[in-house]
Write a protein that holds these residues in place. Structure first.
Motif, short mmCIF file in Angstrom:
data_model
loop_
_atom_site.label_atom_id
_atom_site.label_comp_id
_atom_site.label_asym_id
_atom_site.label_seq_id
_atom_site.Cartn_x
_atom_site.Cartn_y
_atom_site.Cartn_z
N LYS A 1 53.51 40.37 45.90
CA LYS A 1 53.54 41.82 46.10
C LYS A 1 52.14 42.43 46.14
O LYS A 1 51.95 43.50 46.72
CB LYS A 1 54.35 42.47 44.99
N VAL A 2 51.15 41.76 45.51
CA VAL A 2 49.79 42.31 45.50
C VAL A 2 48.87 41.52 46.44
O VAL A 2 47.67 41.80 46.50
CB VAL A 2 49.21 42.33 44.07
N ASN A 3 49.42 40.54 47.15
CA ASN A 3 48.70 39.79 48.18
C ASN A 3 47.36 39.24 47.69
O ASN A 3 46.30 39.54 48.25
CB ASN A 3 48.48 40.68 49.42
N PRO A 4 47.37 38.42 46.67
CA PRO A 4 46.10 37.84 46.18
C PRO A 4 45.58 36.78 47.14
O PRO A 4 46.30 36.30 48.02
CB PRO A 4 46.51 37.23 44.85
N ASN A 5 44.34 36.39 46.94
CA ASN A 5 43.79 35.29 47.74
C ASN A 5 44.37 33.95 47.27
O ASN A 5 44.60 33.05 48.08
CB ASN A 5 42.27 35.27 47.64
N TYR A 6 44.58 33.84 45.96
CA TYR A 6 45.15 32.63 45.39
C TYR A 6 46.15 33.00 44.30
O TYR A 6 46.02 34.05 43.66
CB TYR A 6 44.06 31.74 44.76
N THR A 7 47.12 32.12 44.10
CA THR A 7 48.08 32.28 43.01
C THR A 7 47.98 31.06 42.09
O THR A 7 48.06 29.91 42.55
CB THR A 7 49.51 32.41 43.53
N GLU B 1 41.58 38.67 43.47
CA GLU B 1 41.15 37.34 43.89
C GLU B 1 42.18 36.30 43.48
O GLU B 1 42.44 35.34 44.20
CB GLU B 1 39.79 37.01 43.25
N LEU B 2 42.79 36.56 42.32
CA LEU B 2 43.68 35.56 41.73
C LEU B 2 44.84 36.25 41.03
O LEU B 2 44.64 37.19 40.26
CB LEU B 2 42.90 34.71 40.73
N CYS B 3 46.05 35.78 41.32
CA CYS B 3 47.21 36.19 40.53
C CYS B 3 47.56 35.03 39.61
O CYS B 3 47.76 33.90 40.06
CB CYS B 3 48.40 36.52 41.43
N ARG C 1 39.22 42.68 36.42
CA ARG C 1 39.76 43.56 37.46
C ARG C 1 40.09 42.81 38.74
O ARG C 1 40.73 43.36 39.63
CB ARG C 1 38.76 44.69 37.75
N ARG C 2 39.66 41.56 38.84
CA ARG C 2 39.98 40.74 40.01
C ARG C 2 41.18 39.84 39.77
O ARG C 2 41.55 39.05 40.63
CB ARG C 2 38.77 39.87 40.38
N ILE C 3 41.77 39.94 38.60
CA ILE C 3 42.89 39.08 38.21
C ILE C 3 44.14 39.92 38.00
O ILE C 3 44.10 40.94 37.29
CB ILE C 3 42.56 38.30 36.93
N TYR C 4 45.24 39.50 38.60
CA TYR C 4 46.53 40.14 38.39
C TYR C 4 47.37 39.21 37.54
O TYR C 4 47.68 38.08 37.94
CB TYR C 4 47.21 40.41 39.73
#
Length: 429
Positions: free
Chosen positions: A186-192, A80-82, A113-116
């Motif tokens: 690279k992980v194509n999140p919804n938001y950065t 969801e979020l990087c 688990r939704r955060i990179y």
């Protein structure tokens, strides 16, 4: 009879002065955290109350993370979020452990688990950073990128590191952000989300950020726009006071209030016979020429943040939105605008926040901010020599949100727990 009226007038004015003094004393006790207030007490307002609580939690989390691997993003789902953080050595002083700890401490496994989480030690020789290869860092971060293996880029950054002045810092900062944004892409999140490495996040920042992003998206559509540039999760409370650019509005408002008062008093004197003896010309003069100006002056002296605080929620902030401590970008903006912008620019005159605001002004981009803020800036030691403090202590010129320290940890924990429970029930349906 005239003497009695005059005596009553004197007594009434003394009563007003007493009420005025009591009001001023109350505002003095209430408005000391407002930097735009005459009652501002920096030695009290800058005490890190809630931040100290979160820093202790973050330190504990970081110490535990050094001993065992904590929950991380699972690559089976799109994040969801990087969260991207670029960190530069402060020559023996580091806030990074506390920053990461405050971001991760208290997160439920479903949230984590939704955060990179990307942490970039922004040196050509990363061993120069105090936290290089620290076990807690290896265990907390999902990615630890380095500069691209391009000789031209490496040579440029190395020269900027050697120069070390403001222009070099401004140029290098944009390269650093391009590395962060590229790693997140690279992980194509919804938001950065980009964060500086000297902030403290409150308990429950993640669910509040998601809620604010949904609100920003809805309000953007209501304005007839397709997308917004960013959501600001921190702003400098010092810049939201009475601004000199708006002084005509303040004068007009004050004169309008005075005119309304004069109209009401004259109407009462004209329409109601009993008021004609009370509201003499001299009494109206004292009320409108002395008492009301004193009250208006006290209103402005008490400070804007204290008297007219920003309402909780998501609001446009196209001005006074310093600085770059915490911004959340829709991924489409990152791919279409930010990455090309930071990669291609040769600008060395503006820091990344000023540079971005200039670009946003030129492109009429929507910029939202959430109130109250979700993070606090606690760094007092600069990464490029400006305002260096040997101990890393807080300074008068550092961005700071004074209301953040009033957070109640118990209320925040309950709110966070309730949201996690709701999310867990929803995911099991």
């Amino acid at each position: 009879m005239l003497v009695n009226i005059r005596n009553r007038g004197v007594v009434s004015f003394l009563g007003f002065l007493l009420c005025y003094s009591i009001t001023a004393a109350y505002l003095r006790s209430r408005c000391y955290r407002d930097p735009s207030s005459i009652f501002f007490r920096p030695e009290s307002a800058r005490i890190l109350t809630y931040s100290s609580f979160r820093k202790a939690q973050a330190q504990k989390f970081g110490n535990l993370a050094a001993l065992h691997t904590v929950t991380k993003w699972t690559n089976s789902t799109t994040p969801e979020l990087c969260v991207g953080i670029a960190s530069v050595s402060r020559h023996g002083f580091s806030y990074l452990k506390e920053t990461l700890g405050s971001i991760l401490e208290g997160l439920d496994d479903l949230e984590r688990r939704r955060i990179y989480l990307v942490v970039f030690l922004a040196h050509t020789d990363q061993s120069q950073h105090e936290d290089f290869r620290q076990q807690w860092l290896l265990n907390m971060a999902d990615s630890l990128p380095a500069y691209p293996a391009d000789p031209n880029t490496i040579d440029l950054v190395r020269q900027l590191e050697i120069d070390g002045d403001y222009e070099a810092h401004a140029r290098k900062q944009k390269i650093d952000y391009s590395v962060l944004l590229d790693e997140c892409a690279k992980v194509n999140p919804n938001y950065t989300m980009t964060l500086e490495d000297d902030v403290i996040a409150l308990d429950g920042w993640y669910h509040r950020a998601l809620s604010a992003l949904r609100t920003a998206a809805r309000k953007t559509q209501e304005l007839g726009r397709d997308n917004f540039l960013y959501l600001r999760i921190f702003y400098d409370g010092r810049l939201l006071g009475w601004n000199s650019e708006e002084w005509p509005l303040y004068v007009e408002s004050s004169l309008a209030a005075l005119a309304v008062e004069i109209f009401i008093l004259l109407a009462l004197r004209w329409r109601i016979a009993a008021f004609r003896k009370i509201l003499t010309v001299s009494v109206i003069f004292v009320l409108c020429g002395v008492c009301t100006p004193m009250l208006i002056g006290l209103f402005f002296a008490a400070g804007r943040n204290c008297m007219l605080p920003r309402a909780p929620g998501v609001h446009l902030m196209h001005r006074y939105g310093c600085c770059a401590q915490g911004l959340v970008f829709p991924q489409r903006q990152v791919l279409n605008h930010l990455l090309p912008l930071y990669r291609d620019t040769q600008d060395s005159h503006a820091a990344v926040d000023t540079f971005l605001e200039g670009w946003a002004d030129n492109h009429d981009s929507l910029r939202w901010a959430v109130t109250p803020v979700l993070i606090q800036h606690v760094g007092g030691k600069s990464t490029h020599g400006a305002g260096d403090q040997e101990s890393g202590s807080l300074t008068d010129d550092m961005p700071f949100d004074y209301s953040f320290e009033m957070n109640d940890p118990i209320k925040l924990a309950k709110e966070h727990k309730a949201w996690v429970k709701e999310m867990t029930e929803h995911s099991t349906r």
